[in-house]
Structures are given as C-alpha cells and as structure tokens.
Design an enzyme around this catalytic site. Structure first.
Site, PDB file in Angstrom:
ATOM      1  N   HIS A 122      18.437   1.298  -0.915  1.00 16.76           N
ATOM      2  CA  HIS A 122      18.813   1.113  -2.229  1.00 16.76           C
ATOM      3  C   HIS A 122      19.039  -0.447  -2.337  1.00 16.76           C
ATOM      4  CE1 HIS A 122      22.345   1.426  -0.396  1.00 16.76           C
ATOM      5  NE2 HIS A 122      23.159   0.633  -1.341  1.00 16.76           N
ATOM      6  N   CYS A 123      18.908  -1.220  -1.412  1.00 13.93           N
ATOM      7  CA  CYS A 123      19.267  -2.424  -1.401  1.00 13.93           C
ATOM      8  C   CYS A 123      18.141  -3.557  -0.857  1.00 13.93           C
ATOM      9  CB  CYS A 123      20.477  -2.820  -0.693  1.00 13.93           C
ATOM     10  SG  CYS A 123      22.084  -2.257  -1.046  1.00 13.93           S
TER      11      CYS A 123
END
Length: 445
Positions: A276-277
């Site tokens: 997610h990053c």
C-alpha cells in the site's frame, strides 16, 4: 470544570486514559492501532464502511495477521473495544484517528476522496474538545490544506475549539520483530496545543514518540521513507539486469556486499513493487512537486524501472520456455507461486503477481496460482477478472500439469523442495538457491 478550556479538558482525559478513541478505517493500519489503544486502557471505537469488519471484530475473529483473534475477543468482551459501520457515534470520541486509503487516480494523481469524505462525516459531528489525527500517507500539506478547512466547515476553529495532527502509519505486515506499540511514532500537531495532545495520546500507546515541528514535516517523513525504499529497489532491479547480461548473479553480489559493516544497506530485486505504500507514495510527491516547479527526475526514473519489472520477468519466462522446452508462451500453462505482495502475509494490495498474471494471460498463457496465505483471489478494483480464482494445491501431480512455475512471492510455507520436480522454475526471489535446492531446472529472473 466549566472554566477549563477544551484543550485542558481533553489533555486531562488523555493523560488519565478516560478519553474515548475513535479509529476510522479498520484495515492493516487501523485495526492494530485500535487494539493498541484499547490494550493501554482507552475505550476504543472502530469505524469502517464495510459492515463485515465490525461483525468479525464483535465475533472475536481477526482478519489481520498482526492481531490475534484471542486478544481481539478479550478486548471486546472487556468492553474496551467495539466497532460499527455507522458514524453517528463520532461525537462520543475525544480522539479521532483517520486511517483510510489514499490510492492513485488513473493518471497517477493523488486520490484523496476517502480522506475528504471522512472529513465531511467528522465535521458534521464535531464538538469542542476533540483531537483529529490523520495517519493516511499523503503529500506534504494535506493535513493543513485539505483536512483542516473541511473540519472547520463545522464552525469550530482548529487550535481553539478542536485540535488537529498528523502521524504517519509505519505498519509492516509480516514483520514479527516490530508491532504498532514498538515502532517509533513520528507525530506533529497543528499548533503547540495540538502538538502536546498528539504527543500525549501516542505516548500512552507506543514506546517512543518522535515529535516534529509541523504536519507538513511529518507527512514528508513518511514520503521520504518510502521514496528511499523505492529508489533503492529500482537500483538493484537495474543492477540485476546489468549483471545478468554479464553472467553475474546479483544475489551473490548482494550477499557479499552486505558483509561490509558500514556504508551499505542491502536491498533486493523482485518482480515488481507491491503493498500500500512503495508503489504509490512516491507519486504523491512527484504530483505535489509540480506545484512548486520542481522536477523529480530521480523518483520518476525509479518508478519507470520498478514498473517495468513484471514485463522483464515475463520476457525471461518466454525466453526460458523457448530455449529449454521449445515451447511458445502462448501454448504454455504457468503456475505462479504467491499472490500476496510480500512473503508470509495475505495482503495482496498492489501485488505485482496480478500484473504478471495479466501479462501472461494477455499473451495466451493459461495461469493458475498457489498461495498458502490466500486461498481465493479477493476482489480488487484493478483486477476484477481474477476475483474468486482459487489457489491450487501444490502437489507432484499438479506440477506435472504445468510447463513452468514462476516464483513471485517467496512464502516460507511453500514446499520448495517439491518444485525441484517441476519442468522449469523461474525464480524472481532467489528462493531455491537460498534453500540449497537443485538449480538444474531453475532460471533466475
């Protein structure tokens, strides 16, 4: 009591642990945070628009590896933790922490719609004496320029009636060495009183608080951490391509280089970025930098290299099938090992495995996957066609039905010794050699 300011009242509640904490977004960031707050004695209320999550929490069933079902059940039974899909109880919360997604749009521009819609829900229920903290990763300036004005549509003023802060999440799914409480927490408030409140709140939950001067700085810290990783992964991915052309094994190079006790930090190549990053956050900074007329050539080049990796892996597989089996990729059956984006977790967000499957099937290959942590491919907005596809059992009989095995994610629970029986193994993680297994049928990619 009537003469005390909103700051004084809230500060006292945080210090004596009588504050009610609300956590919006009960995913990989929000649920561990809610559990950490409840564990320390705060009455904690979780909010999520997916009604299945509150249902599972109340049933004592954890859906996140970082939280055990036993601990979840104990906190719910003790009345310290509850959850809901309705925002009506936001007014009961003294501290509200926002842990919602911040994806990219079609053109790699920031999608702040989840933050904005959440802020509007909060604004409609705000009262004096509340602290709102954003944890969602975003570009520098979001808390001050986007969240603050939306909250002040309530008619309340930040720094006087309500208080605002930012503290970037630092969760690392699958990392058993650190958890929410033991990872140092960078915090910042919008003004001195907000800063005091944010430090007091997180100081009651985590072992170490790292205050910085402003939310803009805290937002930049998170972006910097992930840009650092993205750029270094791109570097080793490019080195892999260069050294492979020279007949040099990048994995052997890294193992030797990391014996140097200073001036070097190992990063490892792979089939592409996931999670997610790292695949997302650098583009938040490149977008923001355009407002200041500042180029981000280095970051954008790293993005190009990392985005190209799935294509390179598929080309390596096609060449290996042709050279070793005289078989075209379009006529092949491929078993992909690992749907999750990293080892030993069930998290498939932005996983390069989806891109690999998409590329392979677009060229006519038939693709199945095996993942001990992901029994069925979940629904994702980007890869709807794969939703519901089951993980196949990894057996000798199953392997005989495939022309090649592609290792995308090196879960420890995979039977790699069995893969020695496969006709061809394309290994993007050096999983076979690290386990001392035969390399006669293995091609590194």
């Amino acid at each position: 009591m009537a003469d005390r300011t909103p700051f004084e009242v809230l500060s006292a509640r945080i210090i004596d642990l009588t504050a009610t904490v609300g956590v919006i977004g009960l995913g990989y960031v929000g649920l561990p945070l809610a559990v950490a707050a409840a564990r320390q004695g705060f009455r904690t209320l979780g909010f999520d628009i997916d009604p299945a999550k509150p249902e599972q929490i109340h049933a004592g069933r954890s859906y996140i590896d970082a939280v055990t079902s036993g601990e979840l059940a104990d906190l719910v039974e003790d009345g310290r933790l509850s959850a809901t899909s309705a925002y009506d109880h936001l007014g009961d919360c003294d501290v509200i922490v926002i842990c919602v997604p911040t994806p990219l749009g079609r053109n790699r521009d920031p999608d702040l719609s989840f933050i904005e819609s959440t802020a509007r829900e909060i604004a409609g229920r705000l009262r004096p004496g509340q602290l709102v903290v954003l944890e969602s990763t975003t570009y520098p300036g979001t808390t001050r320029e986007v969240l603050k004005p939306l909250l002040e549509t309530s008619g309340l003023s930040c720094g006087v009636d309500i208080f605002l802060g930012f503290s970037p999440e630092r969760e690392d799914p699958g990392n058993t060495a650190f958890n929410t409480a033991t990872i140092p927490k960078v915090v910042a408030g919008d003004g001195p009183e907000a800063s005091d409140l944010v430090q007091a709140f997180y100081g009651a939950i985590v072992k170490q608080v790292v205050p910085v001067s402003s939310p803009d700085v805290a937002e930049a810290v998170k972006i910097t951490e992930n840009v650092f990783r993205a750029v270094n992964i791109a570097l080793v991915n490019e080195l892999k391509t260069i050294y492979s052309a020279m007949g040099i094994d990048i994995w052997e190079v890294i193992e030797a280089a990391k014996t140097k006790p200073f001036g070097y930090m190992p990063f490892y190549p792979g089939p592409g970025l996931g999670g997610h990053c790292i695949p997302i956050d650098p583009f938040y900074l490149t977008w923001r930098s355009r407002e200041f007329g500042t180029p981000t050539r280095f970051i954008e080049l790293a993005g190009e290299i990392n985005t190209a990796m799935p294509h390179q892996v598929v080309e390596a597989l096609a060449r290996a099938l042709d050279a070793r089996r005289q078989l075209a990729l379009s006529a092949s059956r491929i078993l992909l090992i690992g749907l999750a984006y990293k080892k030993n977790v069930a998290d498939v967000r932005e996983s390069p495995s989806f891109k690999l499957m998409e590329l392979l099937e677009s060229r006519g290959a038939r693709v199945a996957f095996h993942d001990p942590h992901v029994p069925v491919a979940p629904f994702t907005r980007e890869h709807l066609d794969f939703a519901g596809r089951p993980s196949v059992a990894l057996t000798a009989d199953a392997l005989r039905g495939f022309d090649a095995v592609l290792i995308s994610t090196d879960h420890d629970a995979v039977d790699y010794a069995l893969l020695q029986e496969a006709r061809l193994v394309i290994d993007t993680r050096n999983a076979m050699q690290r386990r001392g297994l035969s390399l006669g049928n293995v091609v590194k990619a």
